[in-house]
Design an enzyme around this catalytic site. Structure first.
Site, PDB file in Angstrom:
ATOM      1  N   ARG A 236      -0.512  16.133  13.882  1.00 24.33           N
ATOM      2  CA  ARG A 236       0.314  15.280  13.027  1.00 24.33           C
ATOM      3  C   ARG A 236       0.772  15.960  11.735  1.00 24.33           C
ATOM      4  O   ARG A 236       0.383  17.048  11.422  1.00 24.33           O
ATOM      5  CB  ARG A 236      -0.437  13.998  12.702  1.00 24.33           C
ATOM      6  CG  ARG A 236      -1.726  14.160  11.921  1.00 24.33           C
ATOM      7  CD  ARG A 236      -2.256  12.768  11.556  1.00 24.33           C
ATOM      8  NE  ARG A 236      -3.484  12.814  10.820  1.00 24.33           N
ATOM      9  CZ  ARG A 236      -4.680  12.567  11.337  1.00 24.33           C
ATOM     10  NH1 ARG A 236      -4.814  12.252  12.602  1.00 24.33           N
ATOM     11  NH2 ARG A 236      -5.757  12.613  10.562  1.00 24.33           N
TER      12      ARG A 236
ATOM     13  N   TRP B   3       0.824  -1.211   0.000  1.00 18.48           N
ATOM     14  CA  TRP B   3       0.000   0.000   0.000  1.00 18.48           C
ATOM     15  C   TRP B   3       0.856   1.259   0.000  1.00 18.48           C
ATOM     16  O   TRP B   3       1.911   1.300   0.640  1.00 18.48           O
ATOM     17  CB  TRP B   3      -0.851  -0.026   1.272  1.00 18.48           C
ATOM     18  CG  TRP B   3      -1.483   1.260   1.639  1.00 18.48           C
ATOM     19  CD1 TRP B   3      -0.942   2.262   2.393  1.00 18.48           C
ATOM     20  CD2 TRP B   3      -2.801   1.700   1.285  1.00 18.48           C
ATOM     21  NE1 TRP B   3      -1.845   3.296   2.527  1.00 18.48           N
ATOM     22  CE2 TRP B   3      -2.996   2.967   1.857  1.00 18.48           C
ATOM     23  CE3 TRP B   3      -3.845   1.130   0.531  1.00 18.48           C
ATOM     24  CZ2 TRP B   3      -4.184   3.689   1.712  1.00 18.48           C
ATOM     25  CZ3 TRP B   3      -5.028   1.847   0.395  1.00 18.48           C
ATOM     26  CH2 TRP B   3      -5.184   3.100   0.974  1.00 18.48           C
TER      27      TRP B   3
ATOM     28  N   GLN C  30       3.919   6.952   2.747  1.00 16.78           N
ATOM     29  CA  GLN C  30       3.152   6.127   3.687  1.00 16.78           C
ATOM     30  C   GLN C  30       2.970   4.751   3.059  1.00 16.78           C
ATOM     31  O   GLN C  30       2.476   4.628   1.932  1.00 16.78           O
ATOM     32  CB  GLN C  30       1.780   6.776   3.942  1.00 16.78           C
ATOM     33  CG  GLN C  30       1.846   7.974   4.838  1.00 16.78           C
ATOM     34  CD  GLN C  30       2.168   7.573   6.269  1.00 16.78           C
ATOM     35  OE1 GLN C  30       1.305   7.152   7.017  1.00 16.78           O
ATOM     36  NE2 GLN C  30       3.435   7.684   6.643  1.00 16.78           N
TER      37      GLN C  30
ATOM     38  N   ASN D 133       0.173   5.625   0.560  1.00 14.25           N
ATOM     39  CA  ASN D 133      -0.620   6.865   0.521  1.00 14.25           C
ATOM     40  C   ASN D 133       0.310   8.075   0.515  1.00 14.25           C
ATOM     41  O   ASN D 133       1.138   8.150  -0.414  1.00 14.25           O
ATOM     42  CB  ASN D 133      -1.785   6.906   1.516  1.00 14.25           C
ATOM     43  CG  ASN D 133      -1.490   6.802   2.997  1.00 14.25           C
ATOM     44  OD1 ASN D 133      -0.993   5.799   3.464  1.00 14.25           O
ATOM     45  ND2 ASN D 133      -1.835   7.816   3.759  1.00 14.25           N
ATOM     46  N   ASP D 134       0.201   8.999   1.430  1.00 15.54           N
ATOM     47  CA  ASP D 134       0.844  10.312   1.274  1.00 15.54           C
ATOM     48  C   ASP D 134       2.340  10.282   0.899  1.00 15.54           C
ATOM     49  O   ASP D 134       3.093   9.482   1.447  1.00 15.54           O
ATOM     50  CB  ASP D 134       0.800  11.087   2.595  1.00 15.54           C
ATOM     51  CG  ASP D 134      -0.536  11.035   3.264  1.00 15.54           C
ATOM     52  OD1 ASP D 134      -1.528  10.735   2.600  1.00 15.54           O
ATOM     53  OD2 ASP D 134      -0.581  11.275   4.484  1.00 15.54           O
TER      54      ASP D 134
ATOM     55  N   TRP E  67      -9.547   9.240  -0.008  1.00 12.76           N
ATOM     56  CA  TRP E  67      -9.917   8.388   1.127  1.00 12.76           C
ATOM     57  C   TRP E  67     -11.318   7.811   1.007  1.00 12.76           C
ATOM     58  O   TRP E  67     -11.643   6.830   1.664  1.00 12.76           O
ATOM     59  CB  TRP E  67      -9.774   9.156   2.449  1.00 12.76           C
ATOM     60  CG  TRP E  67      -8.344   9.187   2.917  1.00 12.76           C
ATOM     61  CD1 TRP E  67      -7.574  10.288   3.105  1.00 12.76           C
ATOM     62  CD2 TRP E  67      -7.509   8.062   3.257  1.00 12.76           C
ATOM     63  NE1 TRP E  67      -6.314   9.927   3.519  1.00 12.76           N
ATOM     64  CE2 TRP E  67      -6.251   8.562   3.620  1.00 12.76           C
ATOM     65  CE3 TRP E  67      -7.704   6.672   3.257  1.00 12.76           C
ATOM     66  CZ2 TRP E  67      -5.190   7.740   4.000  1.00 12.76           C
ATOM     67  CZ3 TRP E  67      -6.650   5.851   3.628  1.00 12.76           C
ATOM     68  CH2 TRP E  67      -5.420   6.385   3.996  1.00 12.76           C
TER      69      TRP E  67
ATOM     70  N   GLU F  65      -5.162  18.032   6.886  1.00  8.38           N
ATOM     71  CA  GLU F  65      -4.048  17.083   6.978  1.00  8.38           C
ATOM     72  C   GLU F  65      -2.898  17.534   6.072  1.00  8.38           C
ATOM     73  O   GLU F  65      -3.090  18.310   5.140  1.00  8.38           O
ATOM     74  CB  GLU F  65      -4.506  15.679   6.549  1.00  8.38           C
ATOM     75  CG  GLU F  65      -5.557  15.078   7.469  1.00  8.38           C
ATOM     76  CD  GLU F  65      -5.966  13.657   7.090  1.00  8.38           C
ATOM     77  OE1 GLU F  65      -6.081  12.820   7.992  1.00  8.38           O
ATOM     78  OE2 GLU F  65      -6.169  13.386   5.897  1.00  8.38           O
TER      79      GLU F  65
ATOM     80  N   SER G 139       2.668  10.469   8.513  1.00  9.85           N
ATOM     81  CA  SER G 139       3.309  11.365   7.543  1.00  9.85           C
ATOM     82  C   SER G 139       4.264  12.390   8.154  1.00  9.85           C
ATOM     83  O   SER G 139       4.134  12.749   9.329  1.00  9.85           O
ATOM     84  CB  SER G 139       2.238  12.087   6.742  1.00  9.85           C
ATOM     85  OG  SER G 139       1.698  11.181   5.830  1.00  9.85           O
TER      86      SER G 139
HETATM   87  C1  FRU Z   1      -3.467  11.760   5.197  1.00 12.07           C
HETATM   88  C2  FRU Z   1      -3.215  10.986   6.479  1.00 12.07           C
HETATM   89  C3  FRU Z   1      -2.275  11.768   7.383  1.00 12.07           C
HETATM   90  C4  FRU Z   1      -1.659  10.689   8.217  1.00 12.07           C
HETATM   91  C5  FRU Z   1      -1.515   9.560   7.217  1.00 12.07           C
HETATM   92  C6  FRU Z   1      -1.660   8.194   7.788  1.00 12.07           C
HETATM   93  O1  FRU Z   1      -3.752  10.974   4.100  1.00 12.07           O
HETATM   94  O2  FRU Z   1      -4.429  10.688   7.117  1.00 12.07           O
HETATM   95  O3  FRU Z   1      -2.910  12.779   8.143  1.00 12.07           O
HETATM   96  O4  FRU Z   1      -0.422  11.061   8.767  1.00 12.07           O
HETATM   97  O5  FRU Z   1      -2.524   9.771   6.247  1.00 12.07           O
HETATM   98  O6  FRU Z   1      -1.349   7.238   6.828  1.00 12.07           O
END
Ligand code: FRU
Length: 449
Positions: free
Chosen positions: A138, A18, A37, A20-21, A276, A191, A78
């Site tokens: 965060r 996987w 991520q 993500n960010d 998301w 975020e 992140s």
């Molecule tokens: C944004 C988020 C961040 C967090 C991360 C967790 O996509 O929700 O705020 O740090 O993803 O994977």
């Protein structure tokens, strides 16, 4: 359909698991390092690690071993990367865990990186910034503020961001927060903020604050907004009325955009090309998700004031073979379409992947052009309703150019010389299918197969 056939060729995606960010983006010693991520064990969002890839040209990425593993302080959410004036590289991330009462416990940690980017040592002083009771605390982005000679950490605190400062990267002092009554809000927290000084195309600079909003963005679900103003080392001042909302991208798949440390005053940014609202449901098999294309950011003076303009750097742009009037065919589903201003006149529909419903239509009302963006209806039940519903984007100029990057289903459109962007994932039966532009008079202008 083979489920892996959608993996893009010229975008960064994880070899397994996987993504993500984008995290810890940094240009160091001529190399582009991207962390992200990552869950290496599954294609869902589990216990987060930081994946790592390196590139010489922002196009071809070499996967590196996983850089950060969860520890007793929690999973690695992140964050960002910096290099000190002495050349030392540091990462900042949020250690995320559940407190005994079930609430999120989020604290900021520092990692020291060796010059080969292979040894990642957590700092003895972790966490370097402890949560003082915020429910969301965060996504630290650390930047150098030359004017005050200090490091600034911007992080998300609910539906706002907070600025902290430090001269030694260990002791952080709260300066101010920004967000209440500003820009766009929904029930989800803001975020992944970024704070960056950007060149104005005809001279000068301004500060831009970029912030993700997980739900309720322009076209639904996750999106990325920005503010233009000034940052004096203590406070961010919005140059526009507080209710002004600017979107970096109007599409459904552009979230958590971040800029590379050390990429100049026209900094290079990338985002997570997903949303998301359906990220856990998209139909790829051995990996999930990719980054957007890198875009270099500048500010342009328009009739309505300063706006962000995003341009794909030449080395990335030219990596996409052009499919124009009489192409021999898009190379394995990865190509670029360019329409000059005269070619976007009138009304038309653009069909990608040999499909019989257009992904894009241009309609005009009182001369004002609007792009209507579609995805195949079947995905409403197979992925999520938001994946399939249609939306429109009004263009700020009556006459405009268009550039479209297609990479096996990942489609990024830029209009008005980079003022408007629309990023969308597609999962076509045939990512190598033909391209057709059909004028309202049903004249076929471009066919590429
Ligand atoms: C944004 C988020 C961040 C967090 C991360 C967790 O996509 O929700 O705020 O740090 O993803 O994977």
């Amino acid at each position: 359909m083979t489920k892996c056939s959608h993996r893009p060729n010229l975008h960064l995606s994880p070899s397994v698991g996987w993504l993500n960010d984008p995290n810890g983006l940094i240009c160091h010693e001529g190399q582009w390092h991207a962390f992200y991520q990552h869950d290496p064990h599954q294609t869902g969002h589990g216990t987060m690690h930081w994946g790592h890839a390196v590139s010489d040209d922002l196009v071809h990425w070499q996967h590196q071993p996983v850089a950060l593993y969860p520890d007793k302080l929690g999973a690695c959410w992140s964050g960002s990367a910096i290099a000190t004036p002495e050349g030392e590289v540091k990462l900042f991330y949020t250690a995320h865990r559940k407190a005994p009462d079930g609430r999120d416990d989020e604290n900021q940690c520092l990692v020291n990186v060796d010059q080969t980017f292979t040894v990642f040592e957590r700092d003895d002083g972790n966490p370097v910034l402890t949560n003082n009771g915020e429910t969301v605390f965060r996504d630290p982005k650390v930047v150098w503020h030359a004017q005050s000679g200090r490091w600034i950490m911007v992080l998300t605190t609910g539906q706002a961001v907070s600025f902290y400062c430090s001269s030694d990267l260990h002791d952080w002092r709260f300066e101010s927060s920004f967000g209440l009554g500003q820009g766009h809000h929904d029930e989800a927290p803001w975020e992944c903020p970024d704070l960056v000084e950007i060149e104005i195309e005809d001279g000068g600079t301004a500060w831009v604050l970029i912030v993700g909003i997980a739900h309720g963005s322009y076209s639904g679900g996750s999106g990325t907004q920005y503010f233009i103003g000034d940052f004096d080392g203590h406070t961010f001042t919005n140059a526009n009325p507080p209710e002004t909302v600017f979107w970096m991208d109007f599409g459904r798949d552009f979230y958590a955009a971040q800029t590379f440390f050390n990429s100049g005053k026209r900094p290079v940014s990338v985002a997570w090309a997903s949303n998301w609202r359906y990220a856990l449901l998209t139909p790829t098999l051995d990996y999930r998700h990719a980054f957007s294309l890198p875009r270099s950011l500048s500010l342009r003076r328009t009739a309505h004031g300063l706006r962000l303009s995003q341009t794909v750097p030449d080395m990335v742009r030219t990596a996409f073979p052009v499919a124009e009037r009489q192409p021999s065919g898009p190379a394995a589903g990865t190509y670029r379409l360019r329409f000059e201003e005269a070619e976007t006149a009138g009304e038309w529909s653009l069909y990608l992947f040999g499909e019989d419903v257009p992904q894009l239509e241009l309609r005009r009302q009182d001369g004002q052009p609007a792009l209507h963006v579609h995805r195949d209806e079947k995905w409403a039940s197979e992925i999520a309703p938001l994946f399939a519903s249609t939306f429109s984007v009004c263009l700020p100029e009556e006459v405009f150019d268009l550039e479209i990057y297609v990479d096996r289903g990942l489609v990024e459109l830029s209009a008005c010389n980079g003022l408007v962007w629309i990023t969308m994932q597609h999962f076509p039966e045939n990512p190598e299918g033909e391209v057709r532009l059909v004028r309202r008079t049903v004249e076929v202008l471009a066919v590429a197969e």
